[in-house]
Design a protein around this motif. Structure first.
Motif, PDB file in Angstrom:
ATOM      1  N   VAL A   9       0.344  -0.573   1.688  1.00 16.34           N
ATOM      2  CA  VAL A   9       0.582  -1.991   1.379  1.00 16.34           C
ATOM      3  C   VAL A   9       0.600  -2.217  -0.125  1.00 16.34           C
ATOM      4  O   VAL A   9       1.408  -2.996  -0.649  1.00 16.34           O
ATOM      5  CB  VAL A   9      -0.488  -2.876   2.054  1.00 16.34           C
ATOM      6  CG1 VAL A   9      -0.392  -4.322   1.557  1.00 16.34           C
ATOM      7  CG2 VAL A   9      -0.323  -2.845   3.568  1.00 16.34           C
ATOM      8  N   ALA A  10      -0.292  -1.528  -0.851  1.00 16.37           N
ATOM      9  CA  ALA A  10      -0.348  -1.670  -2.308  1.00 16.37           C
ATOM     10  C   ALA A  10       0.938  -1.169  -2.954  1.00 16.37           C
ATOM     11  O   ALA A  10       1.439  -1.764  -3.916  1.00 16.37           O
ATOM     12  CB  ALA A  10      -1.544  -0.907  -2.861  1.00 16.37           C
ATOM     13  N   GLN A  11       1.509  -0.082  -2.416  1.00 16.80           N
ATOM     14  CA  GLN A  11       2.758   0.457  -2.963  1.00 16.80           C
ATOM     15  C   GLN A  11       3.911  -0.527  -2.762  1.00 16.80           C
ATOM     16  O   GLN A  11       4.740  -0.731  -3.658  1.00 16.80           O
ATOM     17  CB  GLN A  11       3.088   1.788  -2.277  1.00 16.80           C
ATOM     18  CG  GLN A  11       4.309   2.490  -2.850  1.00 16.80           C
ATOM     19  CD  GLN A  11       4.168   2.831  -4.323  1.00 16.80           C
ATOM     20  OE1 GLN A  11       3.100   3.274  -4.756  1.00 16.80           O
ATOM     21  NE2 GLN A  11       5.221   2.618  -5.097  1.00 16.80           N
ATOM     22  N   ILE A  12       3.951  -1.173  -1.601  1.00 14.62           N
ATOM     23  CA  ILE A  12       4.977  -2.186  -1.336  1.00 14.62           C
ATOM     24  C   ILE A  12       4.794  -3.376  -2.276  1.00 14.62           C
ATOM     25  O   ILE A  12       5.763  -3.950  -2.783  1.00 14.62           O
ATOM     26  CB  ILE A  12       4.915  -2.644   0.131  1.00 14.62           C
ATOM     27  CG1 ILE A  12       5.215  -1.469   1.060  1.00 14.62           C
ATOM     28  CG2 ILE A  12       5.920  -3.774   0.387  1.00 14.62           C
ATOM     29  CD1 ILE A  12       4.988  -1.771   2.528  1.00 14.62           C
ATOM     30  N   ALA A  13       3.531  -3.749  -2.523  1.00 22.54           N
ATOM     31  CA  ALA A  13       3.236  -4.884  -3.406  1.00 22.54           C
ATOM     32  C   ALA A  13       3.714  -4.606  -4.830  1.00 22.54           C
ATOM     33  O   ALA A  13       4.169  -5.527  -5.532  1.00 22.54           O
ATOM     34  CB  ALA A  13       1.738  -5.168  -3.409  1.00 22.54           C
ATOM     35  N   ILE A  14       3.651  -3.347  -5.263  1.00 24.12           N
ATOM     36  CA  ILE A  14       4.133  -2.985  -6.602  1.00 24.12           C
ATOM     37  C   ILE A  14       5.642  -3.199  -6.693  1.00 24.12           C
ATOM     38  O   ILE A  14       6.148  -3.757  -7.670  1.00 24.12           O
ATOM     39  CB  ILE A  14       3.762  -1.521  -6.925  1.00 24.12           C
ATOM     40  CG1 ILE A  14       2.238  -1.379  -7.083  1.00 24.12           C
ATOM     41  CG2 ILE A  14       4.471  -1.053  -8.195  1.00 24.12           C
ATOM     42  CD1 ILE A  14       1.779   0.051  -7.240  1.00 24.12           C
ATOM     43  N   ASN A  17       6.305  -6.933  -6.767  1.00 23.40           N
ATOM     44  CA  ASN A  17       5.948  -7.526  -8.052  1.00 23.40           C
ATOM     45  C   ASN A  17       7.019  -7.249  -9.111  1.00 23.40           C
ATOM     46  O   ASN A  17       7.328  -8.116  -9.935  1.00 23.40           O
ATOM     47  CB  ASN A  17       4.604  -6.967  -8.516  1.00 23.40           C
ATOM     48  CG  ASN A  17       4.134  -7.580  -9.819  1.00 23.40           C
ATOM     49  OD1 ASN A  17       3.946  -8.782  -9.932  1.00 23.40           O
ATOM     50  ND2 ASN A  17       3.943  -6.735 -10.829  1.00 23.40           N
ATOM     51  N   THR A  18       7.616  -6.064  -9.073  1.00 25.51           N
ATOM     52  CA  THR A  18       8.689  -5.721 -10.018  1.00 25.51           C
ATOM     53  C   THR A  18       9.893  -6.646  -9.838  1.00 25.51           C
ATOM     54  O   THR A  18      10.458  -7.161 -10.815  1.00 25.51           O
ATOM     55  CB  THR A  18       9.127  -4.261  -9.811  1.00 25.51           C
ATOM     56  OG1 THR A  18       8.004  -3.393 -10.018  1.00 25.51           O
ATOM     57  CG2 THR A  18      10.225  -3.891 -10.804  1.00 25.51           C
ATOM     58  N   LEU A  19      10.267  -6.879  -8.585  1.00 23.10           N
ATOM     59  CA  LEU A  19      11.402  -7.766  -8.310  1.00 23.10           C
ATOM     60  C   LEU A  19      11.091  -9.213  -8.686  1.00 23.10           C
ATOM     61  O   LEU A  19      11.946  -9.919  -9.234  1.00 23.10           O
ATOM     62  CB  LEU A  19      11.774  -7.682  -6.831  1.00 23.10           C
ATOM     63  CG  LEU A  19      12.363  -6.348  -6.351  1.00 23.10           C
ATOM     64  CD1 LEU A  19      12.572  -6.371  -4.845  1.00 23.10           C
ATOM     65  CD2 LEU A  19      13.667  -6.044  -7.061  1.00 23.10           C
ATOM     66  N   GLU A  20       9.867  -9.660  -8.413  1.00 29.04           N
ATOM     67  CA  GLU A  20       9.486 -11.038  -8.742  1.00 29.04           C
ATOM     68  C   GLU A  20       9.492 -11.255 -10.254  1.00 29.04           C
ATOM     69  O   GLU A  20       9.875 -12.329 -10.728  1.00 29.04           O
ATOM     70  CB  GLU A  20       8.111 -11.349  -8.169  1.00 29.04           C
ATOM     71  CG  GLU A  20       8.114 -11.529  -6.652  1.00 29.04           C
ATOM     72  CD  GLU A  20       6.737 -11.778  -6.079  1.00 29.04           C
ATOM     73  OE1 GLU A  20       6.634 -12.325  -4.976  1.00 29.04           O
ATOM     74  OE2 GLU A  20       5.739 -11.394  -6.740  1.00 29.04           O
ATOM     75  N   ASP A 146       8.357  -8.161   2.189  1.00 23.79           N
ATOM     76  CA  ASP A 146       7.338  -8.868   2.973  1.00 23.79           C
ATOM     77  C   ASP A 146       7.395  -8.418   4.429  1.00 23.79           C
ATOM     78  O   ASP A 146       6.349  -8.243   5.082  1.00 23.79           O
ATOM     79  CB  ASP A 146       7.553 -10.378   2.882  1.00 23.79           C
ATOM     80  CG  ASP A 146       7.161 -10.947   1.529  1.00 23.79           C
ATOM     81  OD1 ASP A 146       6.304 -10.336   0.858  1.00 23.79           O
ATOM     82  OD2 ASP A 146       7.706 -11.990   1.129  1.00 23.79           O
ATOM     83  N   GLN A 147       8.596  -8.243   4.943  1.00 24.91           N
ATOM     84  CA  GLN A 147       8.751  -7.755   6.308  1.00 24.91           C
ATOM     85  C   GLN A 147       8.201  -6.333   6.448  1.00 24.91           C
ATOM     86  O   GLN A 147       7.544  -6.003   7.440  1.00 24.91           O
ATOM     87  CB  GLN A 147      10.230  -7.773   6.709  1.00 24.91           C
ATOM     88  CG  GLN A 147      10.803  -9.169   6.908  1.00 24.91           C
ATOM     89  CD  GLN A 147      12.288  -9.132   7.234  1.00 24.91           C
ATOM     90  OE1 GLN A 147      13.057  -8.434   6.560  1.00 24.91           O
ATOM     91  NE2 GLN A 147      12.696  -9.875   8.246  1.00 24.91           N
TER      92      GLN A 147
END
Length: 317
Positions: A9-14, A17-20, A146-147
């Protein structure tokens, strides 16, 4: 599988965050570029008003010379003096708008006032050569991540509701002597092997987590479809707006040509004594308004192009 959940989950969040951050950067750049388009318009507006004032000054001097030679009436001189004053007022207003805008940009971007100059070609035509797919935009990629997060959590939630089978291995060492002092001699190893099978009773918490994740996934799927539809509508509208503004630019150019020709004709008639000073002034004002209108449409065109590029993620890559 469950132990790796937090790391996945942390890897997906990274990635998210880059895209945001790119989205935020693009929004910031879009706003500042639009202000530089406004700056380019303010600079053009000042140039147009400077030319109008110079022309009004020339006409005023010419009329005064004719008045001294008793060729024209005093009313012609007054009309030209009024036109000159109006041109001067318009120039002062344009200079004020330009100076205030330059100060605003200088403070916002931490630049020196002298550095705030727009080198943008206000009349440059945009050529849409890029191949773009709305499904690949950052906004949709963020929703897809998110999915992905929810799917990964759902996988673990379902895994937690399953039966557990654990393999236990144990090693023990025992001495043969009964006294403690001699117990370390003649040690023998004993292996213990066992299987533990367990099944969660009730499973209310795990079942609720699964249902919540599935509901969120369904909502995200609907939201993603709405996002794609909204982006498609926005891109289509902006594309049509750019086309219409381009047609207006062509019409404005023709209008300027006509206004210039009318000014030449009116000045010729007045010089020959068959025209009136008011007609010459009206033609000159009309020419000025046509040029200002052309610059304003060009400003709207450039802003529409920037909005379109931002919509299809071509402004910041």
């Amino acid at each position: 599988m469950n132990d790796q959940l937090d790391g996945d989950v942390a890897q997906i969040a990274i990635e998210k965050n880059t895209l945001e951050r790119l989205e935020q950067e693009e929004d910031f750049i879009l706003k500042k570029l639009k202000r530089f388009v406004d700056l380019a318009y303010a600079q053009e507006q000042q140039l147009i008003n400077e030319r109008r004032l110079a022309l009004a000054g020339q006409e005023l001097n010419l009329v005064k010379q004719k008045f001294e030679a008793s060729v024209v009436d005093k009313v012609d001189v007054l009309l030209q003096e009024d036109a000159y004053q109006r041109a001067q007022q318009q120039l002062l207003q344009a200079q004020q708008d330009l100076i205030l805008l330059r100060h605003e940009i200088a403070i916002t971007l931490a630049l020196n006032f002298d550095q705030v100059v727009a080198n943008t070609d206000l009349y440059k035509i945009y050529s849409a050569k890029e191949v773009w797919l709305l499904a690949d935009t950052r906004a949709l990629k963020i929703t897809a991540l998110d999915q992905k997060t929810l799917k990964r959590q759902l996988f673990s939630f379902k895994n937690e509701s399953q039966a557990k089978l654990d393999l236990n291995l144990g090693l023990a060492s025992e001495g043969e002597n009964s006294s403690y002092s001699n117990s370390l001699e003649n040690q023998s190893a004993t292996w213990n092997v066992g299987l533990d099978w367990s099944y969660p009773l009730g499973g209310v918490k795990s079942s609720n987590n699964v249902k919540k994740a599935e509901i969120k996934l369904a909502r995200l799927a609907q939201y993603k479809r709405e996002q794609l539809l909204e982006l498609n509508v926005q891109a289509t509208i902006l594309k049509e707006k750019i086309k219409l503004l381009m047609q207006m630019l062509k019409s404005n150019k023709k209008q300027i040509s006509i206004a210039k020709a009318r000014t030449v004709e009116e000045r010729g008639r007045y010089a020959n004594g068959s025209g009136q000073a008011s007609f010459v002034i009206s033609a000159q004002n009309n020419e000025q308004n046509a040029q200002l209108g052309y610059a304003q449409v060009a400003t709207n065109y450039q802003k529409a192009v920037l909005d379109f590029k931002a919509t299809i993620d071509q402004l910041v890559r």
